[in-house]
Design a protein around this motif. Structure first.
Motif, PDB file in Angstrom:
ATOM      1  N   THR A 103       0.796  -1.136   0.000  1.00  0.00           N
ATOM      2  CA  THR A 103      -0.061   0.076  -0.011  1.00  0.00           C
ATOM      3  C   THR A 103       0.858   1.266  -0.041  1.00  0.00           C
ATOM      4  OG1 THR A 103      -1.689  -1.125   1.214  1.00  0.00           O
ATOM      5  CG2 THR A 103      -1.846   1.474   1.364  1.00  0.00           C
ATOM      6  N   THR A 104       1.952   1.172   0.768  1.00  0.00           N
ATOM      7  CA  THR A 104       2.703   2.300   0.658  1.00  0.00           C
ATOM      8  C   THR A 104       3.577   2.556  -0.400  1.00  0.00           C
ATOM      9  OG1 THR A 104       3.321   2.065   3.297  1.00  0.00           O
ATOM     10  CG2 THR A 104       5.031   3.223   1.842  1.00  0.00           C
ATOM     11  N   ALA A 105       4.198   1.479  -0.973  1.00  0.00           N
ATOM     12  CA  ALA A 105       4.475   1.541  -2.259  1.00  0.00           C
ATOM     13  C   ALA A 105       3.968   1.905  -3.476  1.00  0.00           C
ATOM     14  CB  ALA A 105       5.282  -0.049  -2.615  1.00  0.00           C
ATOM     15  N   ARG A 106       2.463   1.396  -3.665  1.00  0.00           N
ATOM     16  CA  ARG A 106       1.679   2.022  -4.557  1.00  0.00           C
ATOM     17  C   ARG A 106       1.416   3.531  -4.493  1.00  0.00           C
ATOM     18  NH1 ARG A 106      -0.821  -3.002  -3.771  1.00  0.00           N
ATOM     19  NH2 ARG A 106      -2.319  -2.148  -1.914  1.00  0.00           N
ATOM     20  N   LEU A 107       1.291   3.823  -3.126  1.00  0.00           N
ATOM     21  CA  LEU A 107       1.160   5.333  -2.902  1.00  0.00           C
ATOM     22  C   LEU A 107       2.182   6.218  -3.316  1.00  0.00           C
ATOM     23  CD1 LEU A 107      -0.733   7.480  -1.792  1.00  0.00           C
ATOM     24  CD2 LEU A 107       0.143   7.153   0.672  1.00  0.00           C
ATOM     25  N   LEU A 108       3.363   5.623  -2.724  1.00  0.00           N
ATOM     26  CA  LEU A 108       4.767   6.384  -3.425  1.00  0.00           C
ATOM     27  C   LEU A 108       4.827   6.428  -4.595  1.00  0.00           C
ATOM     28  CD1 LEU A 108       7.243   5.557  -0.450  1.00  0.00           C
ATOM     29  CD2 LEU A 108       6.102   7.680  -0.592  1.00  0.00           C
ATOM     30  N   ARG A 109       4.525   5.561  -5.387  1.00  0.00           N
ATOM     31  CA  ARG A 109       4.487   5.392  -6.880  1.00  0.00           C
ATOM     32  C   ARG A 109       3.934   6.601  -7.549  1.00  0.00           C
ATOM     33  NH1 ARG A 109       2.782   0.365 -10.051  1.00  0.00           N
ATOM     34  NH2 ARG A 109       1.083   0.901  -8.909  1.00  0.00           N
ATOM     35  N   GLU A 110       2.584   6.851  -6.922  1.00  0.00           N
ATOM     36  CA  GLU A 110       1.850   7.811  -7.626  1.00  0.00           C
ATOM     37  C   GLU A 110       2.344   9.459  -7.087  1.00  0.00           C
ATOM     38  OE1 GLU A 110      -0.355   5.590  -9.526  1.00  0.00           O
ATOM     39  OE2 GLU A 110      -0.938   7.563  -9.507  1.00  0.00           O
ATOM     40  N   LEU A 111       2.702   9.359  -5.911  1.00  0.00           N
ATOM     41  CA  LEU A 111       3.324  10.496  -5.244  1.00  0.00           C
ATOM     42  C   LEU A 111       4.692  11.066  -6.151  1.00  0.00           C
ATOM     43  CD1 LEU A 111       2.398  10.758  -1.538  1.00  0.00           C
ATOM     44  CD2 LEU A 111       1.235  11.691  -3.473  1.00  0.00           C
ATOM     45  N   LEU A 112       5.618   9.993  -6.152  1.00  0.00           N
ATOM     46  CA  LEU A 112       6.804  10.499  -6.535  1.00  0.00           C
ATOM     47  C   LEU A 112       6.782  10.570  -8.332  1.00  0.00           C
ATOM     48  CD1 LEU A 112       9.027   7.633  -5.032  1.00  0.00           C
ATOM     49  CD2 LEU A 112       9.218  10.452  -4.853  1.00  0.00           C
TER      50      LEU A 112
END
Ligand SMILES: Nc1ncnc2c1ncn2[C@@H]1O[C@H](COP(=O)(O)OP(=O)(O)O)[C@@H](O)[C@H]1O
Ligand SMILES: CC(C)(COP(=O)(O)O)[C@@H](O)C(=O)NCCC(=O)O
Length: 317
Positions: A103-112
């Protein structure tokens, strides 16, 4: 000026309130469209959590990317070499089963990907490097799925080395939680992204020792940054059971599911099955192999029982 919550440590430790103040100074807060797109990820993330925790985190990561690139250019110049093509900035995301890594990785992918300096962000999970179930059976490791020895560690290391070497296209195997197995013949390809997020239980584990006693290379030797998602073991156990129940209500009804036989369990039986899988496999793996890697991370996100981040610990440069 932000005051770290404690001194005399190789880390900068910021409690939630102090970290959340960073959101006020973060360049370009989330637009309404971005908020909607993040909601579309289908994860249960609180949008205040995104604004107060993950947006500032993506900003810090972006700063690290920018300065890594500057250092790369200066080094190439010092060495008198033409500025070679940049290699991807590799971020490892580790932590327990069910702690929220994916969940954190998917979110960081979008934000980065929203920062114009590095729009191409790839995400690969180390689940794909688990040996196929047939091989785990042969090695008598089915009850150790997720333990270090259950992964094809040579292939995982080769994957990260090839990405970090700047190879044009690097393939990785793909795992299916529905089939509880590696997908035969299915590969994902990484094509020189600006950033690679590598998520998995084992990303921070030390190098295995070879038969001659010599230590090899660890996957994290090729990381530019790493995040450890942390929480109390009892909290993660309850999250694991809750996720198992969500799957029991949905995916386990799918005839293709490895766990289809669990779809016939009563709710209480499903809870007991989840608890036994945790107490027999994922809990011991957390204690023995995953929690000991927390101190190797560049940044630790510590969550409370509600998944809300309580404090952040960033290693000093
Ligand atoms: N920030 C969050 N807020 C609320 N629920 C979360 C959050 N992160 C993860 N979860 C939930 O916790 C469970 C485990 O998350 P997941 O990303 O699958 O963990 P992992 O990849 O570490 O196994 C899932 O049910 C997920 O929906
Ligand atoms: C495949 C996994 C090792 C990966 O962990 P995760 O992506 O859930 O963090 C884990 O989900 C798993 O299947 N562990 C074995 C015991 C169990 O069935 O939960």
């Amino acid at each position: 000026m932000l005051q770290p919550s404690r001194e005399v440590t190789p880390y900068t430790e910021l409690d939630r309130a102090t970290w959340a103040q960073l959101a006020e100074t973060t360049v370009s807060p989330l637009t309404a469209d971005e908020v909607e797109r993040l909601r579309g990820l289908g994860d249960e993330i609180d949008m205040d959590e995104v604004r107060e925790v993950y947006l500032p985190l993506s900003r810090i990561l972006s700063l690290y990317v920018r300065h890594a690139r500057a250092l790369h250019a200066d080094t190439e110049s010092f060495l008198g070499k033409p500025a070679a093509t940049r290699t991807p900035f590799v971020i490892g995301i580790g932590g327990s089963v069910a702690v929220g890594k994916s969940t954190t990785a998917r979110l960081l992918r979008e934000l980065l990907a929203r920062w114009p300096e590095h729009p191409r962000v790839a995400l690969v999970t180390t689940d794909g490097f688990l040996w196929p179930n047939a091989e785990l059976e042969r090695r008598n490791l089915m009850q150790r799925k997720g333990f270090p020895e259950s992964y094809d560690r040579k292939a995982l290391l080769r994957f990260v080395v090839e990405v970090k070497s700047g190879m044009d296209a690097v393939e990785a195997p793909v795992y299916s939680h529905l089939h509880y197995d590696r997908m035969p013949g299915v590969r994902t390809t990484v094509e020189q992204p600006d950033i690679l997020l590598l998520e998995g239980l084992n990303v921070l584990q030390p190098a295995p020792r070879h038969a001659d006693g010599k230590s090899g290379l660890a996957v994290s030797d090729f990381f530019d940054f790493s995040v450890y998602v942390d929480a109390a073991a009892d909290d993660v156990r309850s999250w694991y059971v809750a996720r198992f129940l969500k799957l029991w209500e949905t995916a386990f009804r799918n005839p293709e599911s490895y766990f289809v036989r669990y779809g016939e369990l009563s709710r209480q039986e499903a809870i007991k099955k989840a608890e036994s899988l945790w107490d027999g496999i994922n809990g011991p793996n957390l204690r023995e192999n995953i929690l000991p890697t927390r101190s190797r991370a560049t940044l630790v996100l510590r969550k409370g029982p509600d998944h809300a981040v309580r404090w952040v610990r960033l290693r000093k440069l």
